[in-house]
Motif scaffolding. Structure first.
Motif, PDB file in Angstrom:
ATOM      1  N   PRO A 217      51.769  44.834  44.417  1.00 17.19           N
ATOM      2  CA  PRO A 217      50.469  45.248  44.958  1.00 17.19           C
ATOM      3  C   PRO A 217      50.477  45.552  46.448  1.00 17.19           C
TER       4      PRO A 217
ATOM      5  N   VAL B 170      53.562  46.052  39.293  1.00 17.22           N
ATOM      6  CA  VAL B 170      52.464  46.835  38.709  1.00 17.22           C
ATOM      7  C   VAL B 170      52.486  46.755  37.191  1.00 17.22           C
TER       8      VAL B 170
ATOM      9  N   SER C  15      49.735  38.997  43.237  1.00 22.06           N
ATOM     10  CA  SER C  15      50.691  39.513  44.211  1.00 22.06           C
ATOM     11  C   SER C  15      52.138  39.290  43.809  1.00 22.06           C
TER      12      SER C  15
ATOM     13  N   LEU D  54      44.458  41.578  42.101  1.00 21.99           N
ATOM     14  CA  LEU D  54      45.764  41.684  41.457  1.00 21.99           C
ATOM     15  C   LEU D  54      46.598  40.439  41.771  1.00 21.99           C
TER      16      LEU D  54
ATOM     17  N   GLN E 132      45.792  50.370  44.015  1.00 21.82           N
ATOM     18  CA  GLN E 132      45.498  49.017  43.550  1.00 21.82           C
ATOM     19  C   GLN E 132      44.282  49.010  42.628  1.00 21.82           C
TER      20      GLN E 132
ATOM     21  N   TYR F 247      39.916  44.062  43.837  1.00 22.62           N
ATOM     22  CA  TYR F 247      41.098  44.303  42.993  1.00 22.62           C
ATOM     23  C   TYR F 247      41.565  43.050  42.266  1.00 22.62           C
TER      24      TYR F 247
END
Length: 222
Positions: free
Chosen positions: A136, A100, A96, A94, A144, A92
């Motif tokens: 996330p 989103v 943190s 992403l 995610q 993923y």
């Protein structure tokens, strides 16, 4: 058009250079999709990283619309990573500290291609419209991964490069996420190069390529 010609790549080891890619040739038209298959260590992820401009080949060429990728400067490669490709990984990756909504917009903003309407559409299609203010760590693995796909497509890149994008999901979730990915890629007008170990998922892409010991081979059973 993505053209790969006689691509070679080795990595140094205490015992000497370890060849990973040994003369790979591939052609893929923009807007088409290809599943890159093969056993662990066959060079699939290495090839993806070279196309993404994350590393450089030892020899051979990668051409994007007849323009060599491997001869670009570091600044030009950074621009390619921001604007030309969208990356989706199994982990993923992403951010943190961003919610989103900010994660979805991150790469598009870097590329100067932030389109609020397209982003809202992606969020709705990916089932994320009600989760934009979450972080996330508050999401499931499948959610995610949807954020990672949306982030990669938010800037409408020429190519989506996906390394086992559903590898951590169960079969039903994998099928659902891949369906969404392929639909949205088509709408964005992007091409897809996806690494997968799953013949079932690979069969859903237009083309398949099998790597063995760093070379393109006929697919087993094909």
């Amino acid at each position: 058009m993505l053209v790969i010609e006689q691509l070679h790549k080795s990595f140094p080891t205490p015992q000497g250079p370890l060849p990973v890619l040994q003369g790979v040739d591939l052609r893929l038209a923009r807007g088409s999709s290809l599943a890159l298959m093969g056993e662990s260590g066959s060079g699939k992820s290495t090839l993806l990283h070279l196309v993404a401009g994350l590393d450089r080949a030892d020899s051979g060429r990668i051409l994007i619309d007849d323009t060599p990728l491997d001869s670009r400067s570091e600044a030009s490669l950074a621009l390619w990573r921001r604007e030309g490709v969208g990356l989706v990984f199994q982990q993923y990756n992403l951010i943190s500290s961003l919610d989103v909504g900010a994660n979805l917009a991150f790469q598009a903003r870097l590329a100067g291609r932030h389109d609020p309407d397209w982003l809202a559409y992606l969020a709705q299609r990916l089932g994320l419209a009600d989760l934009l203010v979450r972080y996330p760590e508050q999401l499931s693995g499948g959610q995610q991964q949807r954020v990672a796909i949306g982030r990669a497509l938010a800037g409408r890149p020429a190519w989506l490069l996906a390394d086992e994008p559903t590898g951590s999901l169960d079969e039903a979730s994998s099928d659902e996420v891949l369906s969404l990915l392929l639909q949205l890629v088509a709408e964005a007008g992007s091409g897809v190069l996806m690494v997968t170990h799953s013949p079932r998922l690979a069969a859903r892409l237009q083309q398949r390529c099998y790597l063995q010991a760093g070379r393109v081979r006929p697919e087993p059973g094909g």
